[in-house]
Design a protein around this motif. Sequence first.
Motif, PDB file in Angstrom:
ATOM      1  N   ASP A   5       1.602   8.270   6.855  1.00 50.02           N
ATOM      2  CA  ASP A   5       2.030   7.807   5.537  1.00 50.02           C
ATOM      3  C   ASP A   5       3.077   6.706   5.610  1.00 50.02           C
ATOM      4  O   ASP A   5       3.018   5.735   4.866  1.00 50.02           O
ATOM      5  N   GLN A   6       4.051   6.841   6.523  1.00 46.51           N
ATOM      6  CA  GLN A   6       5.104   5.823   6.608  1.00 46.51           C
ATOM      7  C   GLN A   6       4.576   4.489   7.132  1.00 46.51           C
ATOM      8  O   GLN A   6       5.207   3.451   6.944  1.00 46.51           O
ATOM      9  N   ASP A   7       3.395   4.482   7.762  1.00 50.59           N
ATOM     10  CA  ASP A   7       2.817   3.244   8.288  1.00 50.59           C
ATOM     11  C   ASP A   7       1.744   2.663   7.379  1.00 50.59           C
ATOM     12  O   ASP A   7       1.221   1.585   7.660  1.00 50.59           O
ATOM     13  N   SER A   8       1.381   3.356   6.313  1.00 47.25           N
ATOM     14  CA  SER A   8       0.313   2.866   5.441  1.00 47.25           C
ATOM     15  C   SER A   8       0.876   1.849   4.447  1.00 47.25           C
ATOM     16  O   SER A   8       2.073   1.798   4.184  1.00 47.25           O
ATOM     17  N   LEU A   9      -0.017   1.039   3.904  1.00 46.64           N
ATOM     18  CA  LEU A   9       0.373  -0.007   2.956  1.00 46.64           C
ATOM     19  C   LEU A   9       0.195   0.497   1.529  1.00 46.64           C
ATOM     20  O   LEU A   9      -0.803   1.136   1.221  1.00 46.64           O
ATOM     21  N   ASP A  10       1.140   0.153   0.654  1.00 48.97           N
ATOM     22  CA  ASP A  10       0.919   0.467  -0.752  1.00 48.97           C
ATOM     23  C   ASP A  10       0.037  -0.631  -1.344  1.00 48.97           C
ATOM     24  O   ASP A  10      -0.321  -1.598  -0.667  1.00 48.97           O
ATOM     25  N   GLY A  11      -0.320  -0.494  -2.603  1.00 44.81           N
ATOM     26  CA  GLY A  11      -1.252  -1.433  -3.232  1.00 44.81           C
ATOM     27  C   GLY A  11      -0.819  -2.885  -3.167  1.00 44.81           C
ATOM     28  O   GLY A  11      -1.604  -3.771  -2.832  1.00 44.81           O
TER      29      GLY A  11
END
Length: 139
Positions: A5-11
């Motif tokens: 989650d901490q490495d994923s991109l938001d929209g």
Amino acid sequence: MRVADQDSLDGSELVGQVSPLVLVAVDTTSNALVRTLFILAQHQNIQEKLRLGITEARIKRGDPAYEELASLRYLDAVWGETLRLHPPFFYLIRTTSADTMMPLSSPIKGFNGQETSEVLIPKNTTITISALESSCNPD
């Protein structure tokens, strides 16, 4: 594979990553196609093997649909190798949004003589990433 989650991109970050590619897609697609055809003209053996694979697919199924072309492994390999050697963009410029510890591919020795395997990249640092160098680095 799921990204933490901490490495994923938001929209908004995802749009920021994809937008430059979409904006230049027309030129990059035509350039990649021309580059592929040029390389095939230089390497007759690869051209012949590719032609044979496509011809066999046409004999079995008629004119292949996009999905069938995409499933031809040698065609996919030729296309992928062309893009690896001649990426459609030479570099990306990004700015860090937080202090980040960036791992290194191999340890380096600092001015103090100690080895380290990561480097602190402070928030708001502009980073230039070479697509050509990273795709052609044997490591």
